[in-house]
Design a protein around this motif. Structure first.
Motif, PDB file in Angstrom:
ATOM      1  N   LYS A 108       0.800  -1.224   0.000  1.00  0.00           N
ATOM      2  CA  LYS A 108       0.000   0.000   0.000  1.00  0.00           C
ATOM      3  C   LYS A 108       0.832   1.274   0.000  1.00  0.00           C
ATOM      4  CE  LYS A 108      -3.963  -2.119   2.334  1.00  0.00           C
ATOM      5  NZ  LYS A 108      -4.863  -2.056   3.526  1.00  0.00           N
ATOM      6  N   MET A 109       2.140   1.128   0.071  1.00  0.00           N
ATOM      7  CA  MET A 109       3.003   2.305   0.112  1.00  0.00           C
ATOM      8  C   MET A 109       3.250   2.857  -1.279  1.00  0.00           C
ATOM      9  SD  MET A 109       5.911   1.358   2.934  1.00  0.00           S
ATOM     10  CE  MET A 109       6.653   2.979   2.720  1.00  0.00           C
ATOM     11  N   LEU A 110       3.363   4.180  -1.383  1.00  0.00           N
ATOM     12  CA  LEU A 110       3.785   4.777  -2.642  1.00  0.00           C
ATOM     13  C   LEU A 110       5.190   4.292  -2.954  1.00  0.00           C
ATOM     14  CD1 LEU A 110       2.547   8.443  -2.145  1.00  0.00           C
ATOM     15  CD2 LEU A 110       1.584   6.749  -3.707  1.00  0.00           C
ATOM     16  N   ILE A 111       5.412   3.845  -4.178  1.00  0.00           N
ATOM     17  CA  ILE A 111       6.721   3.310  -4.526  1.00  0.00           C
ATOM     18  C   ILE A 111       7.805   4.374  -4.375  1.00  0.00           C
ATOM     19  CG2 ILE A 111       6.502   3.789  -7.003  1.00  0.00           C
ATOM     20  CD1 ILE A 111       7.956   1.104  -7.499  1.00  0.00           C
ATOM     21  N   SER A 112       7.440   5.628  -4.569  1.00  0.00           N
ATOM     22  CA  SER A 112       8.414   6.721  -4.444  1.00  0.00           C
ATOM     23  C   SER A 112       8.841   6.957  -3.003  1.00  0.00           C
ATOM     24  CB  SER A 112       7.839   8.015  -5.026  1.00  0.00           C
ATOM     25  OG  SER A 112       6.644   8.382  -4.342  1.00  0.00           O
ATOM     26  N   GLN A 113       8.073   6.420  -2.043  1.00  0.00           N
ATOM     27  CA  GLN A 113       8.385   6.609  -0.627  1.00  0.00           C
ATOM     28  C   GLN A 113       9.256   5.470  -0.078  1.00  0.00           C
ATOM     29  OE1 GLN A 113       7.730   9.163   1.190  1.00  0.00           O
ATOM     30  NE2 GLN A 113       6.183  10.296   0.031  1.00  0.00           N
ATOM     31  N   ILE A 114       9.442   4.425  -0.868  1.00  0.00           N
ATOM     32  CA  ILE A 114      10.251   3.284  -0.420  1.00  0.00           C
ATOM     33  C   ILE A 114      11.707   3.583  -0.738  1.00  0.00           C
ATOM     34  CG2 ILE A 114      10.651   0.805  -0.641  1.00  0.00           C
ATOM     35  CD1 ILE A 114       7.756   0.570  -1.686  1.00  0.00           C
ATOM     36  N   ASP A 115      12.546   3.575   0.279  1.00  0.00           N
ATOM     37  CA  ASP A 115      13.956   3.904   0.066  1.00  0.00           C
ATOM     38  C   ASP A 115      14.847   2.702   0.400  1.00  0.00           C
ATOM     39  OD1 ASP A 115      14.043   3.824   2.840  1.00  0.00           O
ATOM     40  OD2 ASP A 115      14.046   6.004   3.065  1.00  0.00           O
ATOM     41  N   ALA A 116      16.144   2.866   0.143  1.00  0.00           N
ATOM     42  CA  ALA A 116      17.101   1.777   0.342  1.00  0.00           C
ATOM     43  C   ALA A 116      17.143   1.266   1.785  1.00  0.00           C
ATOM     44  CB  ALA A 116      18.487   2.202  -0.125  1.00  0.00           C
ATOM     45  N   PRO A 117      17.134   2.153   2.810  1.00  0.00           N
ATOM     46  CA  PRO A 117      17.130   1.633   4.189  1.00  0.00           C
ATOM     47  C   PRO A 117      15.923   0.738   4.489  1.00  0.00           C
ATOM     48  CG  PRO A 117      17.770   3.940   4.196  1.00  0.00           C
ATOM     49  CD  PRO A 117      17.307   3.621   2.803  1.00  0.00           C
ATOM     50  N   ASP A 135      15.891 -12.986  -1.061  1.00  0.00           N
ATOM     51  CA  ASP A 135      16.630 -12.585  -2.261  1.00  0.00           C
ATOM     52  C   ASP A 135      15.720 -12.561  -3.483  1.00  0.00           C
ATOM     53  OD1 ASP A 135      18.928 -12.238  -0.833  1.00  0.00           O
ATOM     54  OD2 ASP A 135      19.916 -14.070  -1.509  1.00  0.00           O
ATOM     55  N   ILE A 136      14.805 -13.531  -3.579  1.00  0.00           N
ATOM     56  CA  ILE A 136      13.851 -13.545  -4.700  1.00  0.00           C
ATOM     57  C   ILE A 136      12.930 -12.341  -4.604  1.00  0.00           C
ATOM     58  CG2 ILE A 136      11.913 -14.801  -5.732  1.00  0.00           C
ATOM     59  CD1 ILE A 136      13.298 -17.397  -4.823  1.00  0.00           C
ATOM     60  N   GLU A 137      12.486 -12.020  -3.391  1.00  0.00           N
ATOM     61  CA  GLU A 137      11.604 -10.867  -3.191  1.00  0.00           C
ATOM     62  C   GLU A 137      12.327  -9.567  -3.521  1.00  0.00           C
ATOM     63  OE1 GLU A 137      10.547 -11.731   0.844  1.00  0.00           O
ATOM     64  OE2 GLU A 137       9.550 -13.584   0.200  1.00  0.00           O
ATOM     65  N   LYS A 138      13.615  -9.491  -3.195  1.00  0.00           N
ATOM     66  CA  LYS A 138      14.403  -8.300  -3.545  1.00  0.00           C
ATOM     67  C   LYS A 138      14.528  -8.163  -5.064  1.00  0.00           C
ATOM     68  CE  LYS A 138      19.059  -6.332  -3.193  1.00  0.00           C
ATOM     69  NZ  LYS A 138      19.441  -6.560  -4.602  1.00  0.00           N
ATOM     70  N   THR A 139      14.727  -9.277  -5.761  1.00  0.00           N
ATOM     71  CA  THR A 139      14.818  -9.249  -7.217  1.00  0.00           C
ATOM     72  C   THR A 139      13.508  -8.770  -7.830  1.00  0.00           C
ATOM     73  OG1 THR A 139      16.411 -11.068  -7.209  1.00  0.00           O
ATOM     74  CG2 THR A 139      15.282 -10.629  -9.274  1.00  0.00           C
ATOM     75  N   LEU A 140      12.390  -9.268  -7.310  1.00  0.00           N
ATOM     76  CA  LEU A 140      11.085  -8.808  -7.791  1.00  0.00           C
ATOM     77  C   LEU A 140      10.926  -7.319  -7.525  1.00  0.00           C
ATOM     78  CD1 LEU A 140       8.223  -9.038  -8.858  1.00  0.00           C
ATOM     79  CD2 LEU A 140       7.514  -9.894  -6.608  1.00  0.00           C
ATOM     80  N   LEU A 141      11.301  -6.890  -6.337  1.00  0.00           N
ATOM     81  CA  LEU A 141      11.193  -5.476  -5.984  1.00  0.00           C
ATOM     82  C   LEU A 141      12.016  -4.606  -6.936  1.00  0.00           C
ATOM     83  CD1 LEU A 141       9.796  -3.720  -3.894  1.00  0.00           C
ATOM     84  CD2 LEU A 141      11.754  -4.029  -2.374  1.00  0.00           C
ATOM     85  N   SER A 142      13.195  -5.091  -7.306  1.00  0.00           N
ATOM     86  CA  SER A 142      14.036  -4.361  -8.259  1.00  0.00           C
ATOM     87  C   SER A 142      13.337  -4.214  -9.604  1.00  0.00           C
ATOM     88  CB  SER A 142      15.372  -5.090  -8.424  1.00  0.00           C
ATOM     89  OG  SER A 142      16.187  -4.427  -9.376  1.00  0.00           O
ATOM     90  N   TYR A 147      10.196  -0.786 -13.481  1.00  0.00           N
ATOM     91  CA  TYR A 147       8.969  -0.491 -14.220  1.00  0.00           C
ATOM     92  C   TYR A 147       8.298   0.771 -13.686  1.00  0.00           C
ATOM     93  CZ  TYR A 147       5.061  -1.598 -17.275  1.00  0.00           C
ATOM     94  OH  TYR A 147       4.112  -1.570 -18.278  1.00  0.00           O
ATOM     95  N   GLY A 148       8.441   1.003 -12.383  1.00  0.00           N
ATOM     96  CA  GLY A 148       7.903   2.232 -11.799  1.00  0.00           C
ATOM     97  C   GLY A 148       8.552   3.467 -12.408  1.00  0.00           C
ATOM     98  N   ILE A 149       9.859   3.376 -12.667  1.00  0.00           N
ATOM     99  CA  ILE A 149      10.568   4.483 -13.325  1.00  0.00           C
ATOM    100  C   ILE A 149      10.020   4.687 -14.731  1.00  0.00           C
ATOM    101  CG2 ILE A 149      12.814   5.198 -14.249  1.00  0.00           C
ATOM    102  CD1 ILE A 149      14.095   3.734 -11.835  1.00  0.00           C
ATOM    103  N   THR A 150       9.766   3.584 -15.435  1.00  0.00           N
ATOM    104  CA  THR A 150       9.183   3.662 -16.782  1.00  0.00           C
ATOM    105  C   THR A 150       7.810   4.322 -16.744  1.00  0.00           C
ATOM    106  OG1 THR A 150      10.354   1.656 -17.451  1.00  0.00           O
ATOM    107  CG2 THR A 150       8.466   2.303 -18.792  1.00  0.00           C
ATOM    108  N   LEU A 151       7.012   4.006 -15.713  1.00  0.00           N
ATOM    109  CA  LEU A 151       5.670   4.572 -15.581  1.00  0.00           C
ATOM    110  C   LEU A 151       5.681   5.992 -15.033  1.00  0.00           C
ATOM    111  CD1 LEU A 151       3.836   1.453 -14.072  1.00  0.00           C
ATOM    112  CD2 LEU A 151       3.727   2.267 -16.437  1.00  0.00           C
ATOM    113  N   VAL A 156      14.168   6.460  -8.621  1.00  0.00           N
ATOM    114  CA  VAL A 156      15.345   5.633  -8.362  1.00  0.00           C
ATOM    115  C   VAL A 156      14.930   4.217  -8.005  1.00  0.00           C
ATOM    116  CG1 VAL A 156      16.768   7.568  -7.584  1.00  0.00           C
ATOM    117  CG2 VAL A 156      15.394   6.301  -5.919  1.00  0.00           C
ATOM    118  N   ASN A 157      15.834   3.290  -8.241  1.00  0.00           N
ATOM    119  CA  ASN A 157      15.647   1.899  -7.842  1.00  0.00           C
ATOM    120  C   ASN A 157      16.251   1.738  -6.452  1.00  0.00           C
ATOM    121  OD1 ASN A 157      15.739  -0.872  -7.425  1.00  0.00           O
ATOM    122  ND2 ASN A 157      16.341  -1.357  -9.526  1.00  0.00           N
ATOM    123  N   ALA A 158      15.395   1.651  -5.449  1.00  0.00           N
ATOM    124  CA  ALA A 158      15.855   1.637  -4.055  1.00  0.00           C
ATOM    125  C   ALA A 158      16.504   0.319  -3.646  1.00  0.00           C
ATOM    126  CB  ALA A 158      14.691   1.946  -3.115  1.00  0.00           C
TER     127      ALA A 158
END
Length: 354
Positions: A108-117, A135-142, A147-151, A156-158
């Protein structure tokens, strides 16, 4: 006079505007939100839940721009992303499972609000007990960040800079006597467990992936020519479903096919390893039946805890035995280095002296 907000804690913890982190004696934080002109609202001590509450309060849970929204755009049935279209069915299933876990924390979080920490905390603290899945979940998140950047909903890719747990390939191949004892036990069980035994024996002889042998039909088995033809999985681009593995039928594999033919009471059944209702097994259905069979075998004493192996280990069993018998690795992967690193589990390497 109200207590001033700790802006340093706000920045360090990746909080939303007007949120406050209040240090506690045990080293944790309690969170509050300061609405304009109103009294502070207590949010508890769980940072992720606090962030969600603030998004609810501020009306930012219109799903546009949330990670859930990006996931749905990425996997849209009518207009999926190019990357999603190229993935194999097995990888798609893996990512769907990963998404169920990610959605609990970030959905439910805005993707722009998710940061590296936040990503680092999720991967290395919240999911520390499941490193491979993390690790699989991190790959999916990446992929979702890309795609969020494309949209145009994030910049940035956090996940960049967040180290994965990393995992080493398994190094032990099932012992021949252990495999035989387990398969003999399965052969005395229910009809569907017998199918599991046949599938396991097939992989130990032919080395196919599950995604390659589950849809295997009798039309792909040419007894006269002495070969089985399957599509090689995990091919990308123009090679997708274009690389055909032609597997020669050895005497042992021929005997296995004879036994499979013998239980094929319904001649209309196309699949070599069918379900009870004569359809193709799904990946999840086959995995569940395999795990239940392993647990039952351990309970019955047919398989010891120290001898337990995964179904994927049977592919390594095939590669290891093939090298022992022929002196070279089989062509089962587009990258021979991967075959050597992941599947060759020989502990002795013979070579001639000068």
């Amino acid at each position: 006079m109200s207590r001033p907000r700790d802006k340093q804690s706000q920045i360090a913890l990746g909080l939303l505007p007007r949120m406050e982190a209040r240090p506690r004696k045990d080293g944790s934080f309690s969170f509050r939100y300061h609405p304009v002109g109103g009294k502070p609202i207590a949010l508890g001590t769980d940072r992720i839940k606090a962030l969600r509450q603030v998004l609810d309060i501020t009306g930012q849970l219109d799903e546009t721009g949330t990670l859930k929204w990006v996931w749905e755009k990425w996997t849209d049935e009518r207009r999926p992303s190019p990357r999603w279209k190229k993935l194999s069915d097995g990888t798609k299933d893996d990512y769907r499972l990963a998404w169920k876990q990610l959605a609990k924390t970030f959905g439910k979080m805005l993707i722009s609000q998710i940061d590296a920490p936040m990503v680092a905390r999720y991967v290395h603290i919240e999911r520390a007990d499941s490193p491979r899945r993390a690790d699989i979940e991190k790959t999916l998140l990446s992929n979702l960040f890309k795609y969020g950047i494309t949209l145009g909903v994030c910049k940035v890719n956090a996940t960049i800079g967040v180290e994965p747990h990393g995992s080493e390939s398994r190094t032990v191949s099932p012992k021949a006597e252990v495999l035989k004892r387990f398969l003999d036990w399965l052969a005395q069980q229910t009809p569907q467990r017998r199918i599991i035994a046949f599938a396991a024996e097939y992989v130990s002889l032919a080395g196919n992936r599950q995604v390659e042998f589950l849809p295997l039909t009798w039309m792909q088995v040419d007894r006269a020519a002495g070969e089985i033809r399957t599509f090689r999985a995990k091919q990308r681009g123009k090679k997708r479903e274009q690389v055909i593995e032609v597997i020669s039928i050895s005497p042992q594999l021929s005997q296995l096919l004879d036994r499979l033919e013998a239980i094929r009471s319904d001649r209309e059944c196309l699949y070599v390893f069918p379900t009870r209702d004569r359809n193709q097994y799904t990946a999840d259905g086959f995995k569940t039946l395999w795990q239940r069979s392993v647990h039952a075998a351990m309970k019955a004493g047919a398989l010891k805890a120290e001898d337990r192996f995964t179904f994927h280990d049977l592919r390594a069993y095939y590669v290891t035995l093939h090298k022992q018998q022929t002196g070279k690795l089989p062509d089962i992967h587009k990258n021979p280095a991967t075959t050597a690193r992941v599947y060759d589990r020989n502990t002795e390497v013979p070579r001639a002296s000068n």
